[in-house]
Scaffold this active site. Sequence first.
Site, PDB file in Angstrom:
ATOM      1  N   SER A  90       0.838  -1.192   0.000  1.00 48.77           N
ATOM      2  CA  SER A  90       0.000   0.000   0.000  1.00 48.77           C
ATOM      3  C   SER A  90       0.878   1.249   0.000  1.00 48.77           C
ATOM      4  O   SER A  90       1.682   1.435  -0.913  1.00 48.77           O
ATOM      5  CB  SER A  90      -0.965  -0.043   1.194  1.00 48.77           C
ATOM      6  OG  SER A  90      -2.019   0.866   1.033  1.00 48.77           O
ATOM      7  N   HIS A 239      -7.418  -6.008   0.310  1.00 51.42           N
ATOM      8  CA  HIS A 239      -6.246  -5.135   0.338  1.00 51.42           C
ATOM      9  C   HIS A 239      -5.161  -5.655   1.281  1.00 51.42           C
ATOM     10  O   HIS A 239      -3.980  -5.530   0.989  1.00 51.42           O
ATOM     11  CB  HIS A 239      -6.679  -3.721   0.748  1.00 51.42           C
ATOM     12  CG  HIS A 239      -5.582  -2.710   0.678  1.00 51.42           C
ATOM     13  ND1 HIS A 239      -4.813  -2.504  -0.454  1.00 51.42           N
ATOM     14  CD2 HIS A 239      -5.107  -1.831   1.614  1.00 51.42           C
ATOM     15  CE1 HIS A 239      -3.930  -1.547  -0.221  1.00 51.42           C
ATOM     16  NE2 HIS A 239      -4.078  -1.128   1.023  1.00 51.42           N
TER      17      HIS A 239
END
Length: 259
Positions: A90, A239
């Site tokens: 990320s 994610h």
Amino acid sequence: MSQALSLHARLMGEPDQAPLVILHGLLGTSDNWQTLGKAYAKTHFVHLIDQRNDGRSPHHPEHSYADMAQDLEQYLNAHGLERITLLGHSMGGKTALMFAHMHPDRIEKIIVADIASHTYSPHHQPIFDAIQSAPLHLAKSREEIQQHLMNALEDTGVVAFLMKNARRLKEGGFQWRPNVDVLASALGHVVDAVPLETNTLPTLVIYGGQSDYVDQGALDDFDAACMQLDVHCIQGAGHWLHASHPEEFLEVTLDFIMS
């Protein structure tokens, strides 16, 4: 860019092994990577980094990818690391891409986990609204803070992730370990694009099939820029793919690192 900061890190493995540096995402810490870190440490000297304004690293009013890449350069220099394999998730993945852009000669291989180089629409504000309004100083237990976050976010996974940042104070109450106010004000920088130019660095892009962070357009951008590109989708993962599917994440990344 601001002055480089001295970053906190957890070290695992033996110094004579090849170095693997891991960068967490927004509001994450090196703690999030300890289980995988121990597995990587069987073959590598692992550096689990706390990026600026997160974990146990220093706080600073500036928070950009150029700043974070500069922090990493100082860390490598301080630890005598000339070339590394760099893994970032990320926000950490964008820091890794920025560092590779600024210092490609310091990279052996790069792994980008569930993030693309392009600009994203800001979408973290509800999380920051929840944590900034949490009754930290009045709370007598972690459960009170947790319930506040659940009422606001209604997501047990996100709440469990955020609660790892709550630190009990000796004088009573709690404190967020990250520099929450600065990170909230820097959200525009966090979602900014980072450079992705034609390069020959061995690159692995690993992403979750249920995540919306990496789409076909992002994969096309990686394919056009990276001359040595591997791509892997973890089906069913979101994610936080390294947390939900650690076995597959480890197998794929370790195969790439060792090849």
